[in-house]
Design an enzyme around this catalytic site. Structure first.
Site, PDB file in Angstrom:
ATOM      1  N   PRO A   2      12.676  -9.345 -26.699  1.00  0.00           N
ATOM      2  CA  PRO A   2      12.057 -10.511 -26.058  1.00  0.00           C
ATOM      3  C   PRO A   2      11.713 -11.581 -27.091  1.00  0.00           C
ATOM      4  CG  PRO A   2      10.928  -8.449 -25.486  1.00  0.00           C
ATOM      5  CD  PRO A   2      11.844  -8.158 -26.617  1.00  0.00           C
ATOM      6  N   GLU A   3      12.083 -12.813 -26.801  1.00  0.00           N
ATOM      7  CA  GLU A   3      11.736 -13.923 -27.688  1.00  0.00           C
ATOM      8  C   GLU A   3      10.491 -14.594 -27.130  1.00  0.00           C
ATOM      9  OE1 GLU A   3      14.656 -15.845 -29.683  1.00  0.00           O
ATOM     10  OE2 GLU A   3      16.106 -14.261 -29.424  1.00  0.00           O
ATOM     11  N   LYS A  50       4.931 -13.792 -30.058  1.00  0.00           N
ATOM     12  CA  LYS A  50       5.430 -12.733 -29.177  1.00  0.00           C
ATOM     13  C   LYS A  50       4.336 -11.733 -28.806  1.00  0.00           C
ATOM     14  CE  LYS A  50       9.770 -13.129 -31.566  1.00  0.00           C
ATOM     15  NZ  LYS A  50      10.715 -12.393 -32.406  1.00  0.00           N
TER      16      LYS A  50
END
Ligand code: ZN
Length: 283
Positions: A2-3, A50
């Site tokens: 996930p960015e 993040k």
């Protein structure tokens, strides 16, 4: 992995269902005694790079930080529904009256007192958040240049430089390059003067690093809708446009969209990061 834009979108979808709710049951496998958070009121859910940061008001104001790492994900279930992942991997469980939020295999799940946030190193060390209101890109670029021999690709991923970019944006930004001095500002998807990902960041220079980070911020902001991430056009303006979503990412061996040279692929660095680049456009 996930960015920053994904983390931001997931948090935005969880927020209205979680903030303002009382936790009827809590289980955090990495935190001894986490059950005692039962009865806490969720008063906030924000992201920093993040990291998910949940504020929980009980006897004391606590903060739960979750970092998904390479393989983590949040799921939401109705109470009593069966889960898609195994209970062993369910490291975080937050039960409200109407929903059960389960985080499977996050990289980190830590609990600390909210007042300790400024000294909680995994968050305090982060560089400017590219999805924050006004990130100080010059500060980030100066951090980037403090170790001038590091390759550009590594620096773009370093969350202590700037928080939010992941592996996809890293490769795509090296290809897209700097914003030209005139015009194009904000047109994050127009390639201009790309860099080899292996260029020492000291050779890239301060202004170009600022420009790359500005483009990264624009690209992240352009991908906050509920759609597949794109770096080749602006989905906010062309929601119906189809494939060809990346310039180089996951295109190893295929012809460059600009110069037709075969895209190169290299596995490098910790956590088996893959980097893609065009030897023609990114000398
Ligand atoms: Zn090319």
């Amino acid at each position: 992995m996930p960015e920053g834009d994904t983390v931001y979108k997931v948090a935005a979808s969880m927020r209205p269902l979680l903030v303002g709710q009382v936790l009827e049951q809590v289980r955090i496998l990495t935190v001894v005694g986490s059950e005692r958070l039962k009865g806490s009121l969720v008063t906030g859910l924000e992201t920093r790079g993040k990291n998910f940061l949940l504020t929980l008001q009980g006897k004391r104001e606590m903060m739960l930080r979750v970092h998904l790492g390479m393989n983590g994900s949040w799921h939401r279930y109705a109470p009593g529904a069966s889960w898609k992942g195994s209970a062993r991997d369910a490291r975080v469980q937050l039960h409200t009256a109407e929903h059960v939020f389960v985080c499977f295999t996050p990289k980190n799940a830590d609990l600390f007192e909210a007042r300790e946030l400024p000294v909680f190193l995994p968050v305090a060390r982060l560089g400017p958040d590219l999805l924050g209101p006004e990130p100080k890109l010059e500060v980030a670029a100066q951090r980037a240049l403090s170790l001038p021999d590091r390759p550009l690709a590594e620096v773009l991923l370093d969350q202590r430089v700037a928080a939010g970019l992941g592996n996809v944006y890293k490769s795509e930004l090296c290809f897209l390059g700097v914003y030209p001095k005139c015009a194009l500002e904000g047109r994050f998807y127009e390639p201009h003067e790309g860099f080899s990902p292996w260029t020492p960041v000291g050779e890239v220079g301060l202004q170009a690093v600022i420009s790359l980070l500005a483009r990264g911020r624009d690209a992240l902001l352009a991908n906050l809708g509920g759609w597949e991430r794109t770096t080749t056009f602006d989905r906010r303006r062309e929601p119906q446009r189809g494939r060809a979503t990346h310039w180089v990412y996951e295109r190893g061996g295929r012809p460059c969209r600009v110069c037709r040279a075969p895209i190169q692929r290299r596995v490098w660095g910790g956590e088996a990061r893959v980097t893609y680049w065009c030897p023609g456009c990114q000398p």
